[in-house]
Scaffold this motif. Sequence first.
Motif, PDB file in Angstrom:
ATOM      1  N   LEU A 135      -3.361   7.863  -5.772  1.00 30.78           N
ATOM      2  CA  LEU A 135      -2.320   6.923  -5.350  1.00 30.78           C
ATOM      3  C   LEU A 135      -1.550   6.355  -6.535  1.00 30.78           C
ATOM      4  O   LEU A 135      -0.374   5.993  -6.401  1.00 30.78           O
ATOM      5  CB  LEU A 135      -2.930   5.806  -4.512  1.00 30.78           C
ATOM      6  CG  LEU A 135      -3.460   6.251  -3.144  1.00 30.78           C
ATOM      7  CD1 LEU A 135      -4.041   5.083  -2.382  1.00 30.78           C
ATOM      8  CD2 LEU A 135      -2.368   6.921  -2.328  1.00 30.78           C
ATOM      9  N   CYS A 174      -3.650   6.268   2.380  1.00 37.59           N
ATOM     10  CA  CYS A 174      -2.285   6.775   2.522  1.00 37.59           C
ATOM     11  C   CYS A 174      -1.564   6.132   3.701  1.00 37.59           C
ATOM     12  O   CYS A 174      -0.363   5.845   3.642  1.00 37.59           O
ATOM     13  CB  CYS A 174      -2.309   8.298   2.712  1.00 37.59           C
ATOM     14  SG  CYS A 174      -2.684   9.242   1.219  1.00 37.59           S
ATOM     15  N   TYR A 180       2.272   6.730   3.350  1.00 39.55           N
ATOM     16  CA  TYR A 180       2.276   8.099   2.839  1.00 39.55           C
ATOM     17  C   TYR A 180       1.644   9.077   3.842  1.00 39.55           C
ATOM     18  O   TYR A 180       0.747   8.717   4.598  1.00 39.55           O
ATOM     19  CB  TYR A 180       1.484   8.186   1.529  1.00 39.55           C
ATOM     20  CG  TYR A 180       1.941   7.221   0.465  1.00 39.55           C
ATOM     21  CD1 TYR A 180       3.220   7.307  -0.078  1.00 39.55           C
ATOM     22  CD2 TYR A 180       1.091   6.218   0.004  1.00 39.55           C
ATOM     23  CE1 TYR A 180       3.632   6.411  -1.062  1.00 39.55           C
ATOM     24  CE2 TYR A 180       1.497   5.327  -0.978  1.00 39.55           C
ATOM     25  CZ  TYR A 180       2.769   5.420  -1.507  1.00 39.55           C
ATOM     26  OH  TYR A 180       3.181   4.535  -2.465  1.00 39.55           O
TER      27      TYR A 180
END
Length: 350
Positions: A135, A174, A180
Motif C-alpha cells: 500500500l 484495499c 483500491y
Amino acid sequence: MPKLSAQQLLFLCLIAVSLYSCSKKDISVPQPPPIIITPPPDFGFKVVGYFPYYRDPASVPDEKFRMCNVVNYAFATVNSAAGLTLNDPAKLSIVTARAKLNNAKIFLSINGAAADFKSMAASAEGRNQFIRAILSIVRQYGLHGVDMDWEFPSTADGTDLTFTALMRELSDSCHRDARYYLTAAITPGKYAGSFRDAIRGELFSFVDWFNVMCYDDFSTTVRYRHHSDMSLALTGMNYWISTRGMPASKFVLGMPAYGRPSGITQSGTVLSYNTILSRGGSPLSDSAIVSVSGFPSTYTIYYNGQPLIKKKSILAKQRGNGIMIWEHGHDSQDATSLFKAACDTIGREY
C-alpha cells in the motif's frame, strides 16, 4: 439571610441537577467516521494488459494504452524478508502517467519465488508487513489497484490457507473506503491437484476479479499440441464458473501474445507474437514454421492469431467479464495487433 424551607431547598437542587445535565449534553465528543470495507465500483468489461518493467514504454503507442482499461505494471517482487522490491521505479512512474493520460487504470502486479511467498504469508506479522509495503507503493504512485501473481499456493504445504488469509487481509486494506481494486492471476483449472485446489471458494467473495491464465498448457514430449487453444479457454471458463461457482462477473480470460513449440525444449524456442510475424508467421493463423539461432532445425510454433483472439474475446463477452493479454511488448504495433483484434471484436473504442 432568611432560612430556606425544605421545599425551597428541593427546588434549588432540582434546578442545579437540570443545569448540570444540560451542560453535560452540550459537550459534544467527536466520533470517528465508520470504517467502510467495500470494493470500488465495477466498471464493466475489462481489457487488461500487462506491462513488464523491462519493456520500453516509448515502444508502445498511446493507442495501445487506450485499448486497455487496466494496465498491470509487472512486477514488484516479494523478498525473503517479507518486504517488497519495486522493479524499476522510474519505469512505473512513466507507465502510470501514460496509462492515466489514456484513461486506463494502473495496477501494481506482484510476483516472486514461491518460497518467499510462503515465508512471508506464514505469520500475521509477515502478512501485515507485506501489505503495508504494497500500500505504500500504491499510495506513492497514485495507483488504482493490486494484482497478485503468486505462482502457486498449494494445498500440499498449507499455503492455500495462508494465501487465503493474505488475500482477505489485503482485500480489507484495499477496500477500505472503496479505495483500491484487488485481483489475482490463477491457473486455468484444467488439472486437478494442489495448485488448482489452493484457490478456495471464499476468495470469490473478496477478490474483485481473477485473471485466468488460459495458456502455457505445453508439453516437451508430445508433438502438435497447442498451448493455448480454444478448448483450454472453454475448460477454464467451465471449471471456474460452472463447477466452482466463481461469479461470471469476476472471470477475466487470459490470452498469450507469444507462441510455444510442442514436443521439444522450451528453452530458446518460445517467441513473441511480433517475432513470429517477423519470421513469416501469419496474423490469420495459429501456427507457423520458424527457425531460431542456435536451434538445429526449423520447428512449428503455436500461438494465438487474430481469428482465435476474436473467438476468445466473443466467448469472454458472452460468458465472462473481461480479457487479459500477456503482454504489451509481445504484441505487434500495427493492424496485425492482438489487442486491436480483441477491441474491434468487443466494440471497445480507442
